[in-house]
Enzyme design. Structure first.
Site, PDB file in Angstrom:
ATOM      1  N   HIS A   1       0.852  -1.202   0.000  1.00 17.72           N
ATOM      2  CA  HIS A   1       0.000   0.000   0.000  1.00 17.72           C
ATOM      3  C   HIS A   1       0.885   1.249   0.000  1.00 17.72           C
ATOM      4  O   HIS A   1       0.646   2.198  -0.747  1.00 17.72           O
ATOM      5  CB  HIS A   1      -0.859   0.078   1.273  1.00 17.72           C
ATOM      6  CG  HIS A   1      -1.898  -0.997   1.433  1.00 17.72           C
ATOM      7  ND1 HIS A   1      -2.008  -1.750   2.573  1.00 17.72           N
ATOM      8  CD2 HIS A   1      -2.894  -1.408   0.610  1.00 17.72           C
ATOM      9  CE1 HIS A   1      -3.036  -2.582   2.446  1.00 17.72           C
ATOM     10  NE2 HIS A   1      -3.577  -2.405   1.267  1.00 17.72           N
TER      11      HIS A   1
ATOM     12  N   LYS B   1     -18.307  -5.445   8.306  1.00 19.90           N
ATOM     13  CA  LYS B   1     -17.102  -6.259   8.148  1.00 19.90           C
ATOM     14  C   LYS B   1     -16.377  -6.407   9.478  1.00 19.90           C
ATOM     15  O   LYS B   1     -16.335  -5.462  10.266  1.00 19.90           O
ATOM     16  CB  LYS B   1     -16.182  -5.578   7.117  1.00 19.90           C
ATOM     17  CG  LYS B   1     -15.244  -6.541   6.415  1.00 19.90           C
ATOM     18  CD  LYS B   1     -14.569  -5.862   5.241  1.00 19.90           C
ATOM     19  CE  LYS B   1     -13.205  -6.493   4.987  1.00 19.90           C
ATOM     20  NZ  LYS B   1     -12.479  -5.855   3.909  1.00 19.90           N
TER      21      LYS B   1
ATOM     22  N   ARG C   1      -2.113  -5.797  -8.643  1.00 21.60           N
ATOM     23  CA  ARG C   1      -1.088  -6.819  -8.379  1.00 21.60           C
ATOM     24  C   ARG C   1      -1.194  -7.867  -9.487  1.00 21.60           C
ATOM     25  O   ARG C   1      -1.102  -7.539 -10.648  1.00 21.60           O
ATOM     26  CB  ARG C   1      -1.300  -7.420  -6.990  1.00 21.60           C
ATOM     27  CG  ARG C   1      -1.059  -6.408  -5.876  1.00 21.60           C
ATOM     28  CD  ARG C   1      -1.574  -6.900  -4.558  1.00 21.60           C
ATOM     29  NE  ARG C   1      -3.012  -7.112  -4.646  1.00 21.60           N
ATOM     30  CZ  ARG C   1      -3.801  -7.442  -3.637  1.00 21.60           C
ATOM     31  NH1 ARG C   1      -3.281  -7.628  -2.444  1.00 21.60           N
ATOM     32  NH2 ARG C   1      -5.093  -7.598  -3.802  1.00 21.60           N
TER      33      ARG C   1
ATOM     34  N   SER D   1      -3.122  -7.610   2.883  1.00 21.00           N
ATOM     35  CA  SER D   1      -3.294  -7.549   4.336  1.00 21.00           C
ATOM     36  C   SER D   1      -3.707  -8.919   4.875  1.00 21.00           C
ATOM     37  O   SER D   1      -3.310  -9.298   5.971  1.00 21.00           O
ATOM     38  CB  SER D   1      -4.363  -6.519   4.693  1.00 21.00           C
ATOM     39  OG  SER D   1      -3.944  -5.245   4.284  1.00 21.00           O
TER      40      SER D   1
END
Ligand code: PNS
Length: 164
Positions: free
Chosen positions: A17, A41, A90, A129
């Protein structure tokens, strides 16, 4: 003034990040890093902890502002006069999800919002993460993926959770 946004959960912020943010900050007058508060979440870190780690990692960047948001990113952008979204790409697997988000954000903003993709740095191509949380759970090496302060925070968090 060209203002961009880089949004995410940052649970926790990784060097991947950080790399995108630092590169994007060079291309914008101002970059807002928007930390998502999704009440549905379950995060490892609270909103306050995630935000504090983002702030700590980016404290040397003058044109970066850290904010929280909930709801639609495009609404947050309109309120804050932000024109474009920066997203890191990515592996190929990111592409479909990111393209869907880019189209959705363009549509719901009536074409006002633009998305700019930046390739992730080679060494962070498979970093996320969730991978970091998994490695931390088993006590693995994290120094390649997290800065020192964030690594300490996640180790402390896992210790607290383990002692419950
Ligand atoms: O780090 P994450 O969890 O992959 O980040 C996802 C994020 C914050 C970029 C995305 O979930 C988001 O922008 N959510 C806010 C809701 C929204 O605006 N969705 C896009 C329209 S479908």
């Amino acid at each position: 003034m060209k203002i961009g946004v880089y949004s995410g959960s940052f649970d926790p912020i990784t060097k991947g990040h950080e790399d995108i943010i630092r590169r994007a900050a060079k291309m914008t007058d101002k970059l807002v890093v928007a930390v998502l508060n999704n009440v549905n979440k379950r995060y490892l870190f609270s909103l306050e902890e995630r935000t504090a780690m983002v702030l700590c990692s980016l404290k040397d960047l003058d044109n970066v502002e850290v904010k929280n948001f909930q709801g639609l990113l495009t609404d947050f952008m309109e309120e804050n006069k932000i024109e474009f979204i920066i997203r890191g790409l990515r592996a190929v697997s990111d592409y479909e999800y990111e393209l869907t988000m880019a189209f959705a954000n363009s549509d719901i903003s009536q074409g006002r919002v633009e998305t700019i993709f930046m390739p992730a740095a080679k060494q962070y191509m498979y970093l996320s993460s969730s991978v970091v949380r998994e490695i931390a759970n088993y006590g693995g090496k994290l120094s390649d993926y997290l800065n020192e302060e964030v690594e300490k925070k996640i180790r402390d968090k896992i210790k607290i959770q383990g002692s419950r």
